[in-house]
Design an enzyme around this catalytic site. Structure first.
Site, PDB file in Angstrom:
ATOM      1  N   ASP A 152      50.757  -6.437 -42.205  1.00  0.00           N
ATOM      2  CA  ASP A 152      50.226  -7.719 -41.722  1.00  0.00           C
ATOM      3  C   ASP A 152      51.150  -8.277 -40.651  1.00  0.00           C
ATOM      4  OD1 ASP A 152      48.696 -10.147 -41.674  1.00  0.00           O
ATOM      5  OD2 ASP A 152      50.247 -11.078 -42.907  1.00  0.00           O
ATOM      6  N   TYR A 208      49.581  -8.693 -51.949  1.00  0.00           N
ATOM      7  CA  TYR A 208      48.337  -9.438 -51.793  1.00  0.00           C
ATOM      8  C   TYR A 208      47.531  -9.481 -53.085  1.00  0.00           C
ATOM      9  CZ  TYR A 208      48.416 -10.153 -46.723  1.00  0.00           C
ATOM     10  OH  TYR A 208      48.708 -10.583 -45.462  1.00  0.00           O
ATOM     11  N   ASP A 240      50.638  -8.138 -36.234  1.00  0.00           N
ATOM     12  CA  ASP A 240      50.607  -9.329 -35.374  1.00  0.00           C
ATOM     13  C   ASP A 240      51.623  -9.189 -34.240  1.00  0.00           C
ATOM     14  OD1 ASP A 240      48.622 -10.780 -36.693  1.00  0.00           O
ATOM     15  OD2 ASP A 240      49.778 -12.638 -36.596  1.00  0.00           O
ATOM     16  N   ASP A 253      62.679  -4.352 -41.091  1.00  0.00           N
ATOM     17  CA  ASP A 253      63.369  -5.264 -40.162  1.00  0.00           C
ATOM     18  C   ASP A 253      63.729  -4.545 -38.866  1.00  0.00           C
ATOM     19  OD1 ASP A 253      65.098  -3.744 -41.736  1.00  0.00           O
ATOM     20  OD2 ASP A 253      66.644  -5.276 -41.882  1.00  0.00           O
ATOM     21  N   LYS A 280      61.110  -0.802 -47.100  1.00  0.00           N
ATOM     22  CA  LYS A 280      62.373  -1.516 -47.316  1.00  0.00           C
ATOM     23  C   LYS A 280      63.067  -0.801 -48.470  1.00  0.00           C
ATOM     24  CE  LYS A 280      65.188  -4.960 -46.329  1.00  0.00           C
ATOM     25  NZ  LYS A 280      65.950  -5.043 -45.054  1.00  0.00           N
TER      26      LYS A 280
HETATM   27  C1  IPM Z   1      44.965 -10.427 -41.210  1.00  0.00           C
HETATM   28  C2  IPM Z   1      45.072 -11.862 -41.611  1.00  0.00           C
HETATM   29  C3  IPM Z   1      44.755 -11.972 -43.093  1.00  0.00           C
HETATM   30  C4  IPM Z   1      45.789 -11.169 -43.851  1.00  0.00           C
HETATM   31  C5  IPM Z   1      44.694 -13.421 -43.625  1.00  0.00           C
HETATM   32  C6  IPM Z   1      43.723 -14.267 -42.809  1.00  0.00           C
HETATM   33  C7  IPM Z   1      44.368 -13.480 -45.076  1.00  0.00           C
HETATM   34  O1  IPM Z   1      46.333 -12.359 -41.302  1.00  0.00           O
HETATM   35  O2  IPM Z   1      43.882  -9.847 -41.336  1.00  0.00           O
HETATM   36  O3  IPM Z   1      45.977  -9.872 -40.763  1.00  0.00           O
HETATM   37  O4  IPM Z   1      46.875 -11.676 -44.167  1.00  0.00           O
HETATM   38  O5  IPM Z   1      45.531 -10.008 -44.136  1.00  0.00           O
HETATM   39 MG    MG Z   2      47.570 -11.012 -40.270  1.00  0.00          MG
END
Ligand code: IPM
Ligand code: MG
Length: 369
Positions: A255, A149, A259, A231, A199
């Site tokens: 990240d 990032y 999710d 993975d 990884k």
């Molecule tokens: C999160 C989001 C952010 C990230 C984006 C919106 C930049 O996906 O907070 O997980 O990638 O960190």
């Molecule tokens: Mg995210």
């Protein structure tokens, strides 16, 4: 950051876009009740952020907002972004121009994302009922200020008639050690197990990550450590989420996995998060608290969004930045009580339970405190 010697705090409130303002109103309602009950005094500074700030002040993170955050003990954040601002140049868009700079500016390196599937809500999980039976509770600890990032160099260039792009994955030992410590310390307060994600079969970063996490584990003999390639971790999460207690991952892997974790709980609208800086003194540290879910533009303004993620984010704020475990626990207990009583917003509703809107859910939780 004011030195918080008494229970008098300052909180910057950045509601943002989409459902942000509606769910924030409920978090503030619940905070109003809990702070009164536990004699905590909080002064709120409401600030523009994201698309709302672009419209009002011309940029996603106005100076005044940053100043208010600097003066605060914590940031309570809603969500930013939406279709209206998607055609702006990438680095002016709300996510890139507000969220990432806030994380970096305040060195919020430790991102805690609890993935809790309550027994009452297992039906909402897309996983097979046999896999999630009884619910699960996994904490994702994501490194938030390093890796791909923010690594330099980072650019796009043209050469020989085509473009190429460079992002740099870089981690210093110290960055790995401090996030590993956060994970081990968290595990100590819960299932005493850390799964470290890397990884290491491909990346230099993975080898270093594994070595430093393993070294750090020596200070936590009461916590069991294991390692998974990213993975495999993605696969194990859907195969058997109950095997996990705390997972710790670098920025990009965290990240993605967070999710996935949020999805399998089936209740994205229930998940809070905390982004913490270095512990400065005692139990209190500066942090930014936000729902995991985002702006949900499709349901914004209708009064039907689930406010629980925002309300639980306020609980995390009380715990980590204001040092008030008592008040944090009271909010969490009230949320569980209201869920057990059968109240549901549309996202978690099933036959036989009572569907309510954003405000009614907030009111019920405030009342249950
Ligand atoms: C999160 C989001 C952010 C990230 C984006 C919106 C930049 O996906 O907070 O997980 O990638 O960190
Ligand atoms: Mg995210």
């Amino acid at each position: 950051m004011p030195a918080a010697m008494s229970d008098k705090f300052q909180v910057a409130v950045l509601a943002g876009d989409g459902i942000g303002p509606e769910v924030m109103a409920e978090a503030l309602r619940v905070l109003g009740v809990v702070t009164q009950k536990f004699s905590i005094s909080i002064q709120y500074a409401a600030c523009h952020v994201g698309g709302a700030a672009i419209d009002a002040d011309g940029k996603a993170l106005p100076e005044a907002t940053l100043k208010a955050c600097e003066a605060a003990d914590a940031i309570l954040f809603g969500s930013v972004g939406g279709p209206k601002w998607e055609s702006l140049p990438a680095n002016e868009q709300p996510e890139r121009a507000a969220l990432l700079p806030l994380r970096k500016h305040f060195s919020l390196f430790a991102n805690l994302r609890p993935g809790v599937c309550l027994p009452e809500l297992v039906h909402a999980s897309p996983l097979h009922p046999k896999i999630v039976e009884g619910g699960f509770d996994v904490l994702c600890v994501r490194e938030l200020t390093g890796g791909l990032y923010f690594g330099e160099p980072k650019y796009t260039k043209q050469e020989g008639g085509e473009s190429f792009a460079v992002d740099t994955m870089i981690y210093w030992e110290s960055e790995i050690r401090r996030i590993a410590r956060v994970a081990f310390e968290a595990a100590r307060t819960r299932g005493k197990k850390v799964t470290s994600i890397d990884k290491a079969n491909v990346l230099q970063n993975g080898l270093l990550w594994r070595r430093i996490v393993t070294e750090t584990a020596a200070d936590f003999p009461d916590v069991v450590l294991n390692h998974l390639y990213v993975d495999n971790a993605a696969m194990q999460l859907v195969r058997n989420p109950k095997q996990f207690d705390v997972i710790v991952a670098e920025n990009m892997f965290g990240d993605i996995l967070s999710d996935e974790l949020a999805m399998i709980t089936g209740s994205l609208g229930m998940l809070p998060s905390a982004s913490l800086g270095e512990a400065t003194g005692g139990a209190r540290r500066f942090g930014m608290y936000e729902p995991s879910g985002g702006t949900a533009p499709d349901i914004a303004g209708q009064g039907i969004a689930n406010p629980i993620a925002q309300i639980l984010s306020a609980a995390m704020m009380l715990r980590y930045s204001l040092g008030r475990e008592d008040a944090a626990g009271a909010i969490e207990a009230a949320v569980r009580k209201v869920i057990a009583s059968g109240l549901r917003t549309g996202d978690i509703w099933t036959e036989g339970t009572t569907k309510v809107g954003t405000a009614a859910m907030g009111e019920a939780i405030a009342k249950a405190i």
